[in-house]
Structures are given as structure tokens and as C-alpha cells.
Design an enzyme around this catalytic site. Structure first.
Site, PDB file in Angstrom:
ATOM      1  N   HIS A  49       0.861  -1.186   0.000  1.00 29.58           N
ATOM      2  CA  HIS A  49       0.000   0.000   0.000  1.00 29.58           C
ATOM      3  C   HIS A  49       0.894   1.231   0.000  1.00 29.58           C
ATOM      4  CE1 HIS A  49      -3.467  -2.466   1.021  1.00 29.58           C
ATOM      5  NE2 HIS A  49      -2.773  -3.024   1.980  1.00 29.58           N
ATOM      6  N   ILE A 335       0.648  -5.119  14.706  1.00 26.03           N
ATOM      7  CA  ILE A 335       1.110  -4.826  13.350  1.00 26.03           C
ATOM      8  C   ILE A 335       0.145  -5.497  12.361  1.00 26.03           C
ATOM      9  CG2 ILE A 335       3.077  -4.842  11.758  1.00 26.03           C
ATOM     10  CD1 ILE A 335       3.812  -3.318  14.219  1.00 26.03           C
ATOM     11  N   SER A 337      -2.651  -4.799   9.026  1.00 28.31           N
ATOM     12  CA  SER A 337      -2.458  -4.106   7.760  1.00 28.31           C
ATOM     13  C   SER A 337      -2.418  -2.604   8.015  1.00 28.31           C
ATOM     14  CB  SER A 337      -3.618  -4.440   6.810  1.00 28.31           C
ATOM     15  OG  SER A 337      -3.358  -3.890   5.554  1.00 28.31           O
ATOM     16  N   CYS A 442       3.261 -33.591  -7.417  1.00 32.60           N
ATOM     17  CA  CYS A 442       4.675 -33.325  -7.117  1.00 32.60           C
ATOM     18  C   CYS A 442       5.059 -33.536  -5.661  1.00 32.60           C
ATOM     19  CB  CYS A 442       5.062 -31.918  -7.569  1.00 32.60           C
ATOM     20  SG  CYS A 442       4.149 -30.618  -6.746  1.00 32.60           S
TER      21      CYS A 442
HETATM   22  C1  LIG Z   1      -5.847 -11.241   5.737  1.00 29.55           C
HETATM   23  C2  LIG Z   1      -4.701 -10.283   5.807  1.00 29.55           C
HETATM   24  C3  LIG Z   1      -4.434  -9.407   4.759  1.00 29.55           C
HETATM   25  C4  LIG Z   1      -3.383  -8.500   4.845  1.00 29.55           C
HETATM   26  N1  LIG Z   1      -3.032  -7.758   3.745  1.00 29.55           N
HETATM   27  C5  LIG Z   1      -1.983  -6.913   3.822  1.00 29.55           C
HETATM   28  C6  LIG Z   1      -1.553  -6.196   2.678  1.00 29.55           C
HETATM   29  O1  LIG Z   1      -2.013  -6.411   1.563  1.00 29.55           O
HETATM   30  N2  LIG Z   1      -0.567  -5.277   2.835  1.00 29.55           N
HETATM   31  C7  LIG Z   1      -0.001  -5.021   4.055  1.00 29.55           C
HETATM   32  O2  LIG Z   1       0.819  -4.132   4.128  1.00 29.55           O
HETATM   33  N3  LIG Z   1      -0.333  -5.755   5.128  1.00 29.55           N
HETATM   34  C8  LIG Z   1      -1.285  -6.705   5.041  1.00 29.55           C
HETATM   35  N4  LIG Z   1      -1.619  -7.466   6.111  1.00 29.55           N
HETATM   36  C9  LIG Z   1      -0.883  -7.290   7.363  1.00 29.55           C
HETATM   37  C10 LIG Z   1       0.453  -8.026   7.328  1.00 29.55           C
HETATM   38  O3  LIG Z   1       0.325  -9.334   6.839  1.00 29.55           O
HETATM   39  C11 LIG Z   1       0.997  -8.059   8.750  1.00 29.55           C
HETATM   40  O4  LIG Z   1       0.962  -6.756   9.265  1.00 29.55           O
HETATM   41  C12 LIG Z   1       2.428  -8.555   8.799  1.00 29.55           C
HETATM   42  O5  LIG Z   1       2.580  -9.760   8.090  1.00 29.55           O
HETATM   43  C13 LIG Z   1       2.834  -8.739  10.257  1.00 29.55           C
HETATM   44  O6  LIG Z   1       4.122  -9.261  10.270  1.00 29.55           O
HETATM   45  P1  LIG Z   1       4.798  -9.625  11.652  1.00 29.55           P
HETATM   46  O7  LIG Z   1       6.170 -10.050  11.345  1.00 29.55           O
HETATM   47  O8  LIG Z   1       4.613  -8.498  12.606  1.00 29.55           O
HETATM   48  O9  LIG Z   1       3.908 -10.831  12.218  1.00 29.55           O
HETATM   49  P2  LIG Z   1       3.957 -12.399  11.745  1.00 29.55           P
HETATM   50  O10 LIG Z   1       4.185 -12.554  10.303  1.00 29.55           O
HETATM   51  O11 LIG Z   1       2.732 -13.031  12.320  1.00 29.55           O
HETATM   52  O12 LIG Z   1       5.228 -12.921  12.487  1.00 29.55           O
HETATM   53  C14 LIG Z   1       5.275 -13.142  13.874  1.00 29.55           C
HETATM   54  C15 LIG Z   1       6.149 -14.366  14.108  1.00 29.55           C
HETATM   55  O13 LIG Z   1       6.365 -14.536  15.493  1.00 29.55           O
HETATM   56  C16 LIG Z   1       6.430 -15.929  15.752  1.00 29.55           C
HETATM   57  N5  LIG Z   1       6.196 -16.167  17.169  1.00 29.55           N
HETATM   58  C17 LIG Z   1       5.041 -16.038  17.854  1.00 29.55           C
HETATM   59  N6  LIG Z   1       5.224 -16.395  19.139  1.00 29.55           N
HETATM   60  C18 LIG Z   1       6.528 -16.740  19.279  1.00 29.55           C
HETATM   61  C19 LIG Z   1       7.315 -17.208  20.371  1.00 29.55           C
HETATM   62  N7  LIG Z   1       6.799 -17.427  21.593  1.00 29.55           N
HETATM   63  N8  LIG Z   1       8.632 -17.475  20.152  1.00 29.55           N
HETATM   64  C20 LIG Z   1       9.187 -17.308  18.920  1.00 29.55           C
HETATM   65  N9  LIG Z   1       8.465 -16.886  17.852  1.00 29.55           N
HETATM   66  C21 LIG Z   1       7.156 -16.598  18.021  1.00 29.55           C
HETATM   67  C22 LIG Z   1       5.317 -16.468  14.871  1.00 29.55           C
HETATM   68  O14 LIG Z   1       5.428 -17.866  14.647  1.00 29.55           O
HETATM   69  C23 LIG Z   1       5.486 -15.648  13.606  1.00 29.55           C
HETATM   70  O15 LIG Z   1       6.314 -16.280  12.652  1.00 29.55           O
HETATM   71  C24 LIG Z   1      -2.626  -8.429   6.029  1.00 29.55           C
HETATM   72  C25 LIG Z   1      -2.862  -9.339   7.070  1.00 29.55           C
HETATM   73  C26 LIG Z   1      -3.850 -10.289   6.933  1.00 29.55           C
HETATM   74  C27 LIG Z   1      -4.009 -11.340   7.978  1.00 29.55           C
END
Ligand SMILES: Cc1cc2nc3c(=O)[nH]c(=O)nc-3n(C[C@H](O)[C@H](O)[C@H](O)COP(=O)(O)OP(=O)(O)OC[C@H]3O[C@@H](n4cnc5c(N)ncnc54)[C@H](O)[C@@H]3O)c2cc1C
Length: 477
Positions: A49, A335, A337, A442
Site C-alpha cells: 500500500h 502490526i 495491515s 509433485c
Molecule cells: C488477511 C490479511 C491481509 C493483509 N493484507 C496486507 C496487505 O495487503 N498489505 C499489508 O501491508 N499488510 C497486510 N496485512 C498485514 C500483514 O500481513 C501483517 O501486518 C504482517 O505480516 C505482520 O508481520 P509480523 O512479522 O509483525 O507478524 P507475523 O508474520 O505473524 O510474524 C510473527 C512471528 O512470530 C512468531 N512467534 C510467535 N510467538 C513466538 C514465540 N513465543 N517465540 C518465537 N516466535 C514466536 C510467529 O510464529 C510468527 O512467525 C494483512 C494481514 C492479513 C491477515
């Protein structure tokens, strides 16, 4: 002792690890799952975005704009896909048209390029727009990426610069010492000066390990999607409805970097932070709502449905702050979208506002900023393919017929730094199983290649998490 331990290898944690790895710092990333990017980063709309939507004055607004501006170069440097497709915000009637004016004003203030299109102009580009659409706001610099490709590439870059990655390594407790922390995991304790909590839908659980009342609660919100076959291309641009406070960005159509179209997501609060099952109700919601802006969407050509979980919270903005009682413990929570688009902005913000208080940040002149991708057969000319196969016949053995993925590409992705260790890990990196048959043909072949490359029994190869073995026993010697 580490300088920074990052909890969570999603886009937030891996982008930060990469940026930090450019300095003289000792960094570790711990991830509870068996691969990078298994949380929200694995299942979302994949849109960078541009930043026109978030409310003024929020961190979301500031960091989305900053993050989006860095993305194209990051993808270029790391050899990741970045495809500018443009985003149409499709208004239906006068009230929604007025909201387009608000978005255009925000875009103007944030120096984001846009243009208005009449219904007729938009229809010429997008014949599937429904009869309801009266006007369109076009954010023509909006791009799509392959989100987990970027996260994996960032982590690989960080590891090449000296960072440590520990998979299958859940944080189970955190102890505060004088000027440092011990991060407990089942197999090792990590001592560190600072901790960044980037644990997505589990961020409140991690925050409570150091502060009983961290000031926020995660409220996971699920989004369900259809993925359409590559053969049908109902849209050329991302098509959004006008966003609303209650349902966010609404149900979209997204042309992905690989030519499939995503239709979704729904938006439902759920109890479990990792419940990625789809539901009849969620998918019915998607079917009903896509028809507001688009007609004749061929949902009968769906090859799969899936769900992702937004790490939303009881706050409407990102929560990126040092814990009130624990200096050096930084939450990157809520965190949702546009968290994917914002990640490069979030990372710089964490470094400038918090990490820089604890360390004199000196860039490491030896740090590498780039990453070479392995060859992708599908993207080569016939001459290039022939030359590659002549050098290594494994590139001539097609394993995934739907996506035309060769054995050579699968071997490459297993042998890389931060390489695949699971069937899903291979699927994420080079796409066997992403096509029409969804791995029906596959998957057994990929399983055998993994077993051979990792030097393990096929019985020990897992689909995804560490105990998700596919085969139960040998029935033939
Ligand atoms: C349906 C949907 C659509 C979206 N579309 C968009 C979009 O088009 N554009 C956009 O900008 N954003 C979008 N978002 C938002 C975006 O996907 C998220 O904001 C982003 O992926 C968050 O990343 P993160 O690394 O903070 O969290 P995550 O990717 O959830 O990573 C967190 C990690 O922490 C790990 N973890 C949790 N607990 C522990 C623990 N105790 N010890 C070690 N590791 C742990 C988890 O396993 C995970 O791998 C969307 C989200 C969703 C669900």
C-alpha cells in the site's frame, strides 16, 4: 551476549534483522515455527500500500509511507519480485465518492501519486467493474510482492552478515537482569542487552513475560480468501471498495506476482491466535461482498481457499514502544495491515527511536546489502534454459508440472542459506504445489528430494511444523 534478540521471524522481525545486520551488532532471531514467515506474513493480500489510507497522525500513516518508499529498492537488492499493478478504489455512489476526496487529500499531503477516473475511463481498463461503480481513485504506483519471499530474503541477507536464526525455538520466558535480559527457549537461553517483540498474534503473550499489564491485548482477526487459477484474469489492477472504519479495506481482487488472482479477505475476530482454518461463513462473506465492485468473478475457477490472521489489538494503531517498566524491551505489536508495506519503515523507526539509545551504531563496511536469486526456469528464454540444462541436467527434470518447476530449482532452494527444510518450505520458495493440482503429483517427489538432500529418511520429512510427518511407515522395502 547478543545486542538484540528479535522474537518472531515474520516480515517485521526479518526486515529489522536485515537492517540491524548492516551495523556492528550481535543479532539473533528466534522463531517458534519450523520456517521463516509462517504467521501473518504467510497469508495476506501481498500489497505494498502506498499509504493513502491510514488516519493522519498515526504511526500507521507515517510508517506505511516510509516503508512503501523503501520497498522497490529492497526487492531489487534482494532479487525479490515487485510488480507495480496499480490500485483502483471503486466508489459506488455520491457518499463513497466523497470519501475518495478524503483519500486524495491525504495522498496529496503525503506526496503519493494518484488520479481520478470516470466510470467510463475505469471500465475501459477493467471491464469487470460492476454496475454500482460510479468513480475510481487510481493509486497507480501500488505494487504487489511475494511476502514470504521478501522475509526469507531479508533473513538470508542478515544471516550472511552474521546474524543467528533459531527455528523451532519458541520463547518460553524472559528474565530481566541488570542491563540485560535472558530469553528462555526449550533448547537454549540467550543473553541479550535488548529484546524486540515481533511475535505477531502472540505479541501480548510475549509482552506479559516482562510486564503483567503491557497496556494492550491482541485481538486476532481472520481474513479468508479464494485463489483463482492463473488461466483466469478477471482484473488487471487491485480493485478495492471504499474503506470503512468497521471492516477496513474490504473485499478486494488482487492480481498476484505469479498471475493468480486473490479474492478476499473476510474480517472476523477469532479466539485462537493461530486458527487459520477457513469457514463456510467467511467464504460466503467474500462471495457476497466482491460483487459490490466486480461482476462475473469466476469463483468456480478457485484452486484453493486459505486464511490469514491479522495481529490486531485493542488499539487502532501500531504499538511500537519500549515497555514502560523494562528499558531495552521493545514491543512491535498490533502490526495489522498495512504491516507488510510498513515493515521497512517500522524497522528504521525501531532502530532510530530505541536501538540507537543503547548502541553507537556504526555501519559495518563489510556488510552485504544484496542477494542473488537462483535461476527460475520459467523466467528464462529457451537458449538460457538449454544452457542451464547442459550444465546441470537436474534443471531439465520437471517435478511440478503445473508451475513447471525443475528438480534443479528445488535442490537450489534446499541448499541455500536459510534453505527449505520442509515440503511447505520448498513450496514457499520455488512454488511446487502452488498450481492447479496443489501438490497432488509433485508432493511425493519433493518429499524424496528433501530426504535425499537433507540426508534423512523420507519418514522424517515433514510437511510444515516439526511433527507434521507425511509418511507413517514403509510398506515396501
Ligand atoms: C488477511 C490479511 C491481509 C493483509 N493484507 C496486507 C496487505 O495487503 N498489505 C499489508 O501491508 N499488510 C497486510 N496485512 C498485514 C500483514 O500481513 C501483517 O501486518 C504482517 O505480516 C505482520 O508481520 P509480523 O512479522 O509483525 O507478524 P507475523 O508474520 O505473524 O510474524 C510473527 C512471528 O512470530 C512468531 N512467534 C510467535 N510467538 C513466538 C514465540 N513465543 N517465540 C518465537 N516466535 C514466536 C510467529 O510464529 C510468527 O512467525 C494483512 C494481514 C492479513 C491477515
Amino acid at each position: 551476549m547478543y545486542d538484540v534478540v528479535i522474537i518472531g521471524a515474520g516480515i517485521t522481525g526479518t526486515m529489522l534483522a536485515r537492517d540491524l545486520s548492516m551495523y556492528h551488532l550481535r543479532i539473533a532471531v528466534i522463531e517458534k515455527e519450523n520456517d521463516i514467515a509462517d504467521g501473518a506474513t504467510m497469508a495476506n493480500s501481498a500489497i505494498v500500500h502506498t499509504g493513502y489510507d491510514p488516519e493522519p497522525g498515526t504511526l500507521k500513516a507515517k510508517l506505511n509511507v516510509a516503508g512503501a518508499r523503501r520497498y522497490e529498492k529492497i526487492c531489487h537488492d534482494l532479487s525479490c519480485h515487485y510488480k507495480t499493478v496499480g490500485a483502483y478504489i471503486a466508489a459506488c455512489g455520491e457518499e463513497e465518492e466523497a470519501h475518495l476526496d478524503i483519500l486524495a487529500k491525504r495522498a496529496e499531503e503525503r506526496e503519493i501519486p494518484y488520479r481520478f477516473l470516470s466510470r467510463e475511463e475505469a471500465l475501459a481498463e477493467e471491464p469487470s467493474l460492476s454496475e454500482n461503480v460510479t468513480k475510481v481513485l487510481d493509486f497507480y504506483t501500488t505494487a504487489v510482492i511475494y511476502p514470504w519471499e521478501v522475509a526469507i530474503a531479508c533473513m538470508e541477507n542478515a544471516v550472511n552478515n552474521g546474524a543467528d536464526l533459531f527455528l523451532n525455538c519458541p520463547c518460553t520466558g524472559i528474565e530481566k537482569l541488570e542491563g540485560s535480559y535472558i530469553v528462555h527457549t526449550p533448547e537454549r537461553d540467550l543473553i541479550t542487552r535488548t529484546v524486540v517483540n515481533a511475535a505477531g498474534t502472540f505479541a501480548d503473550q510475549i509482552a506479559r513475560m516482562v510486564n503483567e499489564d503491557p497496556g494492550f491485548v491482541i485481538r486476532p482477526r481472520r481474513g479468508e480468501y479464494y485463489i483463482l487459477d492463473q488461466d483466469v484474469k478477471p482484473v488487471n489492477h487491485i480493485i478495492f471498495p471504499v474503506p470503512t472504519a468497521a471492516k477496513g479495506k474490504g473485499v478486494l481482487a488482487v492480481p498476484t506476482v505469479y498471475g493468480n488472482t486473490l479474492i478476499g479477505p473476510s474480517s472476523d475476530y477469532i479466539d485462537e491466535p493461530d486458527d487459520t482454518g477457513t469457514s463456510a461463513e467467511g467464504l460466503a462473506y467474500v462471495r457476497k461482498n466482491i460483487s459490490k465492485t466486480l461482476k462475473n468473478i469466476p469463483l468456480n475457477r478457485s484452486i484453493r481457499t486459505f486464511a490469514g490472521i491479522r495481529p490486531a489489538s485493542d488499539h487502532s494503531d501500531f504499538i511500537i514502544e519500549e515497555d514502560a517498566k523494562n528499558p531495552g524491551f521493545i514491543n512491535a505489536a498490533s502490526i495489522e495491515s498495512p504491516g507488510l508495506a510498513s515493515a521497512p519503515g517500522v524497522s528504521r523507526y525501531i532502530i532510530n527511536e530505541f536501538i540507537s539509545k543503547y548502541f553507537v551504531l556504526k555501519e559495518d563496511p563489510e556488510a552485504v546489502h544484496t542477494r542473488q536469486a537462483d535461476p527460475v526456469l520459467n523466467e528464462l528464454s529457451n537458449e538460457e534454459k538449454n544452457a542451464l540444462i547442459a550444465k546441470n541436467p537436474a534443471y531439465g527434470r520437471i517435478i511440478c508440472r503445473c508451475e513447471q518447476i525443475s528438480e534443479g530449482e528445488i535442490i537450489d532452494c534446499i541448499r541455500r542459506v536459510c534453505g527449505a527444510r520442509t515440503v511447505k518450505g520448498v513450496k514457499k520458495r520455488v512454488r511446487p504445489g502452488m498450481g492447479r493440482c496443489q501438490g497432488g503429483f509433485c508432493e511425493p517427489l519433493v518429499l524424496n528430494i528433501l530426504a535425499r538432500e537433507l540426508g534423512i529418511s523420507p519418514l522424517d520429512v515433514v510437511l510444515d511444523s516439526k511433527d507434521s510427518n507425511i509418511l507413517e511407515s514403509e510398506n515396501r522395502k
